[in-house]
Enzyme design. Structure first.
Site, PDB file in Angstrom:
ATOM      1  N   ASP A 192      -0.225   9.263   9.705  1.00  0.00           N
ATOM      2  CA  ASP A 192      -1.206   9.933  10.560  1.00  0.00           C
ATOM      3  C   ASP A 192      -0.737  10.027  12.007  1.00  0.00           C
ATOM      4  O   ASP A 192      -1.016  11.011  12.703  1.00  0.00           O
ATOM      5  CB  ASP A 192      -2.552   9.211  10.504  1.00  0.00           C
ATOM      6  CG  ASP A 192      -3.352   9.563   9.247  1.00  0.00           C
ATOM      7  OD1 ASP A 192      -2.799  10.281   8.392  1.00  0.00           O
ATOM      8  OD2 ASP A 192      -4.509   9.116   9.131  1.00  0.00           O
ATOM      9  N   LYS A 209      -5.355   2.332  -4.039  1.00  0.00           N
ATOM     10  CA  LYS A 209      -6.368   1.273  -3.929  1.00  0.00           C
ATOM     11  C   LYS A 209      -6.829   1.207  -2.476  1.00  0.00           C
ATOM     12  O   LYS A 209      -6.185   0.595  -1.624  1.00  0.00           O
ATOM     13  CB  LYS A 209      -5.824  -0.087  -4.361  1.00  0.00           C
ATOM     14  CG  LYS A 209      -6.875  -1.199  -4.279  1.00  0.00           C
ATOM     15  CD  LYS A 209      -6.282  -2.547  -4.641  1.00  0.00           C
ATOM     16  CE  LYS A 209      -7.328  -3.636  -4.486  1.00  0.00           C
ATOM     17  NZ  LYS A 209      -7.742  -3.838  -3.081  1.00  0.00           N
ATOM     18  N   SER A 263      -2.860  -0.798  -1.690  1.00  0.00           N
ATOM     19  CA  SER A 263      -3.690  -1.585  -0.782  1.00  0.00           C
ATOM     20  C   SER A 263      -3.081  -1.689   0.616  1.00  0.00           C
ATOM     21  O   SER A 263      -2.981  -0.697   1.325  1.00  0.00           O
ATOM     22  CB  SER A 263      -3.940  -2.961  -1.401  1.00  0.00           C
ATOM     23  OG  SER A 263      -4.910  -3.680  -0.690  1.00  0.00           O
TER      24      SER A 263
END
Length: 438
Positions: free
Chosen positions: A316, A330, A305
């Site tokens: 990224d 998740k 999460s």
């Protein structure tokens, strides 16, 4: 207010069907109106009639009397439990416990769990709690609680069974990696989770661990980064390990704030759902509390999460190197919607995406460098002699001091000595600095 009109129509339909199921069964369904409200889909009258008939049959034929309140609450729980593993109906006690867990203080075992194939599965134990001290690991299946099988019970029921007064005992029966079941006895405790821990591993190399994302975690990370610099003689660090292993997640806003401490610009995370306020975008501001320090981020199967939001954003933006094993996967956002009588719905309302548009749901974050968990064993150094131990040895031509083996001191234990993944992260940071200096 179209929602109010539709809810009123539904309530009336349930009242009619619940009170007169026998008479409705004799009517021709073609004569029932397919009512629409504000252009929305018609109410599912056939299904509502089936629901009312089942309710009536249970009340009249079940072996023991069951009151309407219990039946309707069970119906609501069933409706939510079959949506996804994270949506749930929260009764007053469950609602209160959820609020306590996000503030960092609650009672129980200190374990984050999910559902898998009808069993309760450990997502991650929380640091310094009965679960972590007992050696419970991510991926363990809890097959019994105090001798009672967990197969078939809801996740909320399992959590309720594991909660209890501090000092009371509980026995969990676990299955690990397909092996034989084994029992673990734990003592419940008042769980006070410190979400951020930090220390210097070596001179100029820092360690920052986030155990879960609470309301104040972003602020605590800012303080920890400042303290690490102070402990380093008020000098910029040469490298930092950000440890998100076994972090079950938590508050979305806290994940955004933590990511922002390491990024100067760009998107951090965005969410997409069906309702208007589920479309959110979070971006970094120019401030960088980490001073651009070389960064290694540790993740594993217990990183879930909010921990995956941070890991995905840093990966990224190529802000750090991710090391460890695949994360939990998740990628959904839950919204707590309060109801009357101190109850609430915990409802999945959106999916979140990394800056590059990756959905983590059911896939997880893949580390840049895979390093599996391993046990570190160190061989004892055999007695040995060096040139400097020999009588009459020549001195160093450059004037350096002799370094005989007898002068070596036993090193004090450090976190990286018994943690293979952490030691590999530290070695990588050192290697990055060597190549930059050259």
């Amino acid at each position: 207010m179209p929602h109010l009109s539709r809810l009123t129509s539904l309530a009336m339909a349930l009242a009619l069907l619940g009170g007169a199921s026998q008479s409705l069964a004799a009517e021709d369904p073609a004569n029932l109106p397919a009512t629409t409200v504000s252009g929305k889909a018609p109410l599912p009258l056939d299904e509502l009639r089936t629901f009312a008939e089942v309710l009536d049959r249970i009340k009249s034929a079940y072996v023991e009397p069951v009151d309407d309140k219990t039946l309707l609450e069970n119906a609501i729980k069933g409706m939510l439990s079959n949506l996804d593993p994270h949506s749930a109906y929260l009764e007053p006690e469950d609602f209160q416990e959820l609020q306590e867990s996000t503030s960092g203080e609650f009672g129980g075992l200190g374990i984050e769990v999910g559902a898998e194939d009808g069993f309760v599965k450990v997502v991650s134990p929380i640091d310094d709690t009965p679960a972590s001290k007992a050696g419970i690991q991510p991926g363990d299946l809890i097959v019994k609680i105090d001798g009672q099988p967990t197969k078939g019970i809801s996740l909320m029921e399992a959590v309720d069974k594991m909660r209890g007064k501090a000092g009371s005992k509980i026995t969990l029966t676990l299955v690990r990696e397909g092996g034989k079941p084994f029992d673990v006895e734990l003592v419940r405790a008042a769980i006070k989770v410190k979400s951020v821990k930090s220390q210097l591993l070596e001179k100029s190399y820092g360690y920052l661990r986030i155990t879960q994302f609470q309301v104040n975690t972003g602020e605590e990370v800012g303080k920890a980064l400042a303290k690490l610099r102070k402990d380093n003689g008020d000098k910029k660090l040469a490298g930092l390990v950000l440890d998100l292993r076994n972090n079950p997640g938590g508050v979305l806003q806290a994940a955004v704030e933590v990511s922002d401490h390491f990024l100067r610009k760009g998107l951090i995370v965005y969410t997409k759902g069906r309702i208007a306020n589920s479309e959110l975008r979070f971006s970094a501001d120019p401030a960088d509390a980490s001073e651009g320090v070389p960064l290694v981020v540790l993740i594993n199967g217990g990183s879930a999460s909010a921990a995956e939001i941070v890991a995905g954003a840093l990966q990224d933006h190529k802000r750090g190197v991710l090391m460890g094993t695949d994360s939990f996967g998740k990628g959904s956002v839950q919204t707590v919607l309060p109801l009357n009588n101190d109850r609430a719905l915990k409802l999945t309302t959106a999916l979140y995406y990394t800056p590059n548009g990756r959905s983590i749901q059911a896939q997880g974050i893949v580390p840049d460098i895979e390093v599996a968990r391993a046990k570190v064993t160190r061989e004892q150094d055999a007695e040995s002699f060096k040139e400097a131990d020999l009588a009459g040895h020549l001195g160093n031509g450059n004037g350096g001091e002799d370094r005989p083996s007898a002068t070596r001191k036993a090193a004090e234990p450090r976190p990286q000595d018994d943690d293979f993944q952490l030691s590999q992260a530290l070695n990588l940071l050192k290697g990055l600095n060597v190549t930059r200096e050259n």
